[in-house]
Scaffold this active site. Structure first.
Site, short mmCIF file in Angstrom:
data_model
loop_
_atom_site.label_atom_id
_atom_site.label_comp_id
_atom_site.label_asym_id
_atom_site.label_seq_id
_atom_site.Cartn_x
_atom_site.Cartn_y
_atom_site.Cartn_z
N ASP A 88 -5.51 2.47 1.89
CA ASP A 88 -6.33 1.46 2.54
C ASP A 88 -6.56 1.81 4.01
OD1 ASP A 88 -6.46 0.17 0.16
OD2 ASP A 88 -5.53 -1.70 0.83
N ARG A 95 -12.63 0.00 -6.33
CA ARG A 95 -12.36 0.35 -4.94
C ARG A 95 -12.19 1.86 -4.74
NH1 ARG A 95 -8.20 -4.38 -2.74
NH2 ARG A 95 -9.33 -6.13 -3.67
N ASP A 99 -0.51 -2.86 -4.51
CA ASP A 99 -1.68 -3.14 -3.66
C ASP A 99 -2.50 -1.85 -3.59
OD1 ASP A 99 -3.49 -4.45 -2.06
OD2 ASP A 99 -2.06 -5.04 -0.54
N ASP A 146 0.83 -1.20 0.00
CA ASP A 146 0.00 0.00 0.00
C ASP A 146 0.87 1.25 0.00
OD1 ASP A 146 -2.17 -1.70 0.25
OD2 ASP A 146 -2.32 -1.46 2.42
#
Length: 457
Positions: free
Chosen positions: A292, A345, A288, A259
């Site tokens: 997040d 996402r 990734d 991330d």
């Protein structure tokens, strides 16, 4: 207006402008008219000019600069120093014979690691003396130079200030009240971000590193100008309540295999006016997440960012089996962000309620048949309002679930969809407790494209 609920919540946070003031004047510690009480040394790397001041280790081990100001007013003074010990070296900052501040020069990790601490002081027109007087027998740190910047008006505010969940339950102030330091190497950035205590860290240039930077509590990390930022690393905000972290005005590159920004078990974080990007790869796992938010993280605002050319954009809630920890948390606001070719996402939410997604601009999210913008899953509750979707395969999933995740709840109102699949709705969601003003969707594209991303503060 599609919603108008009183005044904006939260205090405005002043930020540095790349155009507010002229370039600083540099005064090297080894050159006249500077006066160093000790020796001019060259035995540690990283200094500028022809050396640095190694002051005498005593309370008399001073360093004095004579600087010129074109007019009376407030000057921004930056002291570049290195302190290879673990003990801070306090001093008095004396301007024209009067103590203006009493800074403490913390350890920088090594004598070759240089950082800049910044102060605002009053100066008179013409010649001024700026002197550092140590207040302990350890003396001063090694000092490389003094940067002095005069003139310019008040620093501008970011559009709208802090709005949303990060302004609740005590708010998010970052490094307010602490020292301001400027970093121009990745090593310096890591040391300052991981150090204890409130501080504002100004990132000067595009800094590249590896691994993870564990950001400690009470930090504002802000890029200088439009071209500064961080690449190659994970900015990790973890296990802090409150974390009280602001990340602002940076260019952030996706991290291969990890991330770029990870918020985990942490509260009160504001991600604002950044440009985040990677490259689209055939393998969706090459990178990734870009941003997040997991493990019951809470009170987060994500505002005025550009997120571009990334596959797995922003996951809220990491797994279908973590409801016991996540329910009642994961309260996140996304507003005035530009999601361009993000593919999925943006965000994908499990369990969080109410996640508020308003006045964002979504473009060209159509990489394959599975592409979508927003997903509410595993009984999450999302309010999606006043957003603009252009060429998006599926604007929102909720009642149908997605992949192996069960359905969530989603209320949609006032959105604009052009050449896009529907925004699927399902059920009801809890009311938004904070005050905010949402633009009509007709003005969102212009607002977001003009105001989002690094360099737009």
């Amino acid at each position: 207006m599609i919603a108008c609920v009183g005044l904006l919540a939260g205090a405005l946070v002043a930020v540095a402008s790349s155009t507010a003031q002229a370039a600083p004047t540099r005064y090297e510690a080894e050159s006249s008219p500077a006066v160093c009480s000790g020796s001019i040394d060259t035995d540690w790397t990283g200094y500028s000019g022809s050396g640095f001041c190694n002051g005498a280790n005593s309370t008399s081990g001073h360093l004095q600069f004579t600087v010129t100001a074109p007019a009376a007013g407030t000057a921004t003074v930056g002291v570049r120093f290195a302190n290879g010990t673990t003990t801070a070296r306090p001093a008095n900052l004396v301007v024209n014979g009067a103590t203006a501040q009493s800074p403490s020069f913390e350890g920088t990790g090594a004598w070759s690691t240089w950082v800049t601490k910044t102060f605002s002081v009053a100066v008179t027109a013409g010649s001024n003396t700026i002197r550092l007087n140590p207040t302990t027998s350890a003396g001063l740190p090694n000092v490389d130079y003094l940067d002095v910047e005069t003139g310019g008006g008040p620093q501008p505010q970011p559009p709208g200030g802090l709005v949303g969940w990060a302004a609740q339950a005590g708010g998010t102030t970052g490094g307010a009240g602490g020292a301001t330091v400027t970093v121009s190497t990745f090593a310096d950035f890591r040391a300052q971000a991981q150090a204890a205590g409130a501080r504002t860290i100004l990132v000067n240039g595009m800094l590249s590193g590896t691994g993870t930077v564990e950001i400690s509590a009470d930090k504002t990390i802000r890029g200088v100008g439009a071209s500064s930022g961080i690449s190659g690393t994970t900015l990790n905000i973890e296990d802090m309540s409150p974390a009280n972290v602001i990340i602002q005005n940076l260019n952030i590159r996706g991290k291969v295999g990890g991330d770029a920004i990870q918020i985990e078990s942490a509260t009160h974080v504001w991600i604002d006016h950044n440009t985040m990007s990677s490259t689209i790869e055939d393998d969706p796992d090459h990178y990734d997440g870009m941003l997040d938010i997991t493990h019951a993280a809470d009170y987060i605002t994500v505002s005025w960012n550009v997120i571009r050319n990334h596959w797995k954009t922003s996951l809220v809630g990491h797994s279908d089996g973590n409801g016991g920890e996540d329910r009642g948390h994961l309260r996140v606001t996304y507003h005035h962000n530009w999601f361009d070719r993000t593919f999925e996402r943006s965000p994908r939410v499990r369990f969080g309620e109410t996640v508020h997604v308003f006045n964002n601009y979504y473009t060209d999210i159509d990489h394959n048949a599975d592409s979508y913008a927003i997903a509410s899953l595993e009984d999450a509750g999302l309010l999606v309002e006043g957003n603009v979707f252009e060429n998006v395969r599926q604007a929102c999933w909720s009642a149908s679930g997605y992949a192996d995740s069960g359905p969530g709840r989603l209320v949609a109102r006032g959105n604009s969809l052009t050449a896009s699949g529907p925004c699927e709705v399902n059920g009801t969601v809890a009311a938004i407790p904070y005050s905010y003003t949402a633009e009509d969707a007709g003005s969102v594209k212009a607002s977001v494209t003009a105001g989002s991303g690094a360099g737009k503060l």
